[in-house]
Scaffold this motif. Structure first.
Motif, PDB file in Angstrom:
ATOM      1  N   THR A   1     -22.006 -16.428  25.103  1.00 35.33           N
ATOM      2  CA  THR A   1     -20.673 -16.180  24.553  1.00 35.33           C
ATOM      3  C   THR A   1     -20.476 -16.841  23.199  1.00 35.33           C
ATOM      4  N   ASP A   2     -21.105 -17.970  22.989  1.00 41.07           N
ATOM      5  CA  ASP A   2     -20.962 -18.678  21.719  1.00 41.07           C
ATOM      6  C   ASP A   2     -22.250 -19.454  21.452  1.00 41.07           C
ATOM      7  N   PRO A   3     -23.299 -18.753  21.024  1.00 45.85           N
ATOM      8  CA  PRO A   3     -24.612 -19.389  20.873  1.00 45.85           C
ATOM      9  C   PRO A   3     -24.644 -20.522  19.853  1.00 45.85           C
ATOM     10  N   ASN A   4     -23.958 -20.338  18.719  1.00 45.23           N
ATOM     11  CA  ASN A   4     -24.003 -21.380  17.683  1.00 45.23           C
ATOM     12  C   ASN A   4     -23.370 -22.680  18.180  1.00 45.23           C
ATOM     13  N   ARG A   5     -22.222 -22.547  18.822  1.00 42.84           N
ATOM     14  CA  ARG A   5     -21.557 -23.729  19.372  1.00 42.84           C
ATOM     15  C   ARG A   5     -22.393 -24.352  20.473  1.00 42.84           C
ATOM     16  N   SER A   6     -23.026 -23.511  21.271  1.00 39.55           N
ATOM     17  CA  SER A   6     -23.863 -24.007  22.352  1.00 39.55           C
ATOM     18  C   SER A   6     -25.049 -24.803  21.825  1.00 39.55           C
ATOM     19  N   ILE A   7     -25.666 -24.315  20.760  1.00 38.88           N
ATOM     20  CA  ILE A   7     -26.807 -25.019  20.170  1.00 38.88           C
ATOM     21  C   ILE A   7     -26.377 -26.372  19.625  1.00 38.88           C
ATOM     22  N   ARG A   8     -25.216 -26.408  18.948  1.00 42.41           N
ATOM     23  CA  ARG A   8     -24.722 -27.689  18.419  1.00 42.41           C
ATOM     24  C   ARG A   8     -24.452 -28.673  19.543  1.00 42.41           C
ATOM     25  N   GLN A   9     -23.856 -28.195  20.629  1.00 44.27           N
ATOM     26  CA  GLN A   9     -23.586 -29.071  21.765  1.00 44.27           C
ATOM     27  C   GLN A   9     -24.876 -29.584  22.384  1.00 44.27           C
ATOM     28  N   ASP A  10     -25.870 -28.724  22.467  1.00 40.96           N
ATOM     29  CA  ASP A  10     -27.149 -29.116  23.055  1.00 40.96           C
ATOM     30  C   ASP A  10     -27.814 -30.204  22.229  1.00 40.96           C
ATOM     31  N   VAL A  11     -27.796 -30.035  20.910  1.00 40.50           N
ATOM     32  CA  VAL A  11     -28.394 -31.036  20.021  1.00 40.50           C
ATOM     33  C   VAL A  11     -27.649 -32.364  20.135  1.00 40.50           C
ATOM     34  N   THR A  12     -26.320 -32.310  20.146  1.00 38.50           N
ATOM     35  CA  THR A  12     -25.514 -33.526  20.255  1.00 38.50           C
ATOM     36  C   THR A  12     -25.785 -34.240  21.569  1.00 38.50           C
ATOM     37  N   PHE A  13     -25.883 -33.468  22.647  1.00 42.13           N
ATOM     38  CA  PHE A  13     -26.153 -34.057  23.958  1.00 42.13           C
ATOM     39  C   PHE A  13     -27.511 -34.764  23.975  1.00 42.13           C
ATOM     40  N   ARG A  14     -28.525 -34.124  23.426  1.00 45.83           N
ATOM     41  CA  ARG A  14     -29.869 -34.710  23.428  1.00 45.83           C
ATOM     42  C   ARG A  14     -29.916 -35.983  22.584  1.00 45.83           C
ATOM     43  N   ARG A  15     -29.278 -35.968  21.421  1.00 49.97           N
ATOM     44  CA  ARG A  15     -29.268 -37.165  20.573  1.00 49.97           C
ATOM     45  C   ARG A  15     -28.528 -38.309  21.252  1.00 49.97           C
ATOM     46  N   THR A  16     -27.397 -37.991  21.883  1.00 50.08           N
ATOM     47  CA  THR A  16     -26.623 -39.022  22.568  1.00 50.08           C
ATOM     48  C   THR A  16     -27.408 -39.627  23.713  1.00 50.08           C
ATOM     49  N   TRP A  17     -28.059 -38.774  24.507  1.00 54.45           N
ATOM     50  CA  TRP A  17     -28.849 -39.266  25.634  1.00 54.45           C
ATOM     51  C   TRP A  17     -30.031 -40.092  25.150  1.00 54.45           C
ATOM     52  N   SER A  18     -30.677 -39.685  24.074  1.00 53.52           N
ATOM     53  CA  SER A  18     -31.781 -40.445  23.505  1.00 53.52           C
ATOM     54  C   SER A  18     -31.306 -41.820  23.037  1.00 53.52           C
ATOM     55  N   GLY A  19     -30.159 -41.847  22.351  1.00 54.81           N
ATOM     56  CA  GLY A  19     -29.605 -43.124  21.898  1.00 54.81           C
ATOM     57  C   GLY A  19     -29.241 -44.034  23.053  1.00 54.81           C
ATOM     58  N   PHE A  20     -28.715 -43.439  24.132  1.00 56.34           N
ATOM     59  CA  PHE A  20     -28.365 -44.238  25.315  1.00 56.34           C
ATOM     60  C   PHE A  20     -29.612 -44.880  25.915  1.00 56.34           C
ATOM     61  N   MET A  21     -30.701 -44.125  26.041  1.00 58.50           N
ATOM     62  CA  MET A  21     -31.914 -44.665  26.645  1.00 58.50           C
ATOM     63  C   MET A  21     -32.504 -45.784  25.803  1.00 58.50           C
ATOM     64  N   ILE A  22     -32.489 -45.612  24.492  1.00 54.76           N
ATOM     65  CA  ILE A  22     -33.034 -46.661  23.618  1.00 54.76           C
ATOM     66  C   ILE A  22     -32.191 -47.922  23.711  1.00 54.76           C
ATOM     67  N   THR A  23     -30.869 -47.763  23.726  1.00 56.45           N
ATOM     68  CA  THR A  23     -29.972 -48.916  23.816  1.00 56.45           C
ATOM     69  C   THR A  23     -30.090 -49.599  25.174  1.00 56.45           C
TER      70      THR A  23
END
Length: 267
Positions: A217-239
């Motif tokens: 339904t909204d691929p561009n928004r979905s891709i941005r959300q996916d990237v944000t989620f992955r970066r946030t989760w990566s930052g959480f694991m490192i911290t």
């Protein structure tokens, strides 16, 4: 004191586990990829409610039993440490069993879920994995540096470590458990640090290999959300891994009296 620690440490963890189905993205339901229409369908709504009720009930019962055992247990022995360790393992096992069972239920229910009827366009970002979708694993070099500093410090001050190392304190902060000095006991925190860092590095690298999540339904928004989620989760694991490394370093340095802290790992 152990009861207070249990409340502040484990209650937030219980709330997080019970709420997990409501915190995931709309493209995932109990580990199975679904559409937004399926995610908001009535069968999955009922599954999330059922999961929350069962999980909350079991974890609450286990938590109350643990608190009762701590209250009536002998605070001047190793019993309380074993109660907390046993509770932690039981909590993980219960959560694992519930999630696995609901994953199987989700797979069996998936063919019966409604399918979106509206016309949609599926878009895939072919350059997705070339993006900076997770933090670099080079951040773990900081963790490695702290571990190496701890090893060198302990080796240089090994003679300062007493023959009997305090490994447990009761609720009155008096030592009630010792271990004989040896390289295995002194470097046990280091072994734990290395093992945890390897696990976190593997998980951080896995973020790039997980398949792309795109909503039609909204691929561009979905891709941005996916990237944000992955970066946030990566930052959480490192911290999180950094804080764990620091915690274990405090335990190790306390053995040679470089820190005057009544803290040890329960055995």
């Amino acid at each position: 004191m152990p009861v207070i620690v249990m409340i502040f440490v484990f209650v937030p963890a219980i709330v997080l586990m019970v709420s997990m189905p409501y915190l995931t993205r709309e493209t995932i339901s109990f580990g199975v990829t679904v559409s937004a229409v399926q995610f908001h369908s009535e069968p999955l709504r009922q599954m999330r409610k059922s999961y929350a009720k069962i999980s909350a009930t079991l974890h609450t019962i286990l938590f109350i039993v643990c608190i009762i055992c701590l209250i009536y247990g002998d605070e001047h022995s190793k019993q309380q440490s074993w109660i907390i360790v046993t509770y932690s393992l039981a909590m993980v096992v219960i959560s694992l069993v519930i999630n696995i069972s609901y994953n199987f239920k989700m797979k069996s229910l998936l063919p019966m879920l409604p399918i979106a009827l509206e016309t949609s366009i599926m878009a895939v970002d072919i350059g997705f994995r070339k993006r900076n979708i997770s933090l670099s694993s080079k951040w773990f070099l900081i963790h490695v540096f702290i571990i190496v500093v701890g090893i060198v410090t302990v080796l240089l001050n090994y003679e300062l470590i007493p023959d009997q190392i305090p490994i447990h304190y009761n609720s009155s902060w008096n030592v009630d458990g010792y271990a004989a000095k040896s390289y295995s006991s002194v470097f046990m925190p280091t072994i734990m640090q290395v093992f945890l860092i390897l696990v976190f590095i593997f998980e951080n690298r896995s973020i790039r290999r997980v398949k792309q999540q795109v909503q039609p339904t909204d691929p561009n928004r979905s891709i941005r959300q996916d990237v944000t989620f992955r970066r946030t989760w990566s930052g959480f694991m490192i911290t999180a891994s950094f804080l764990i490394v620091i915690l274990l370093s405090v335990v190790q340095l306390n053995m040679i009296s470089l820190l005057n802290i009544n803290f040890a790992i329960p055995r």
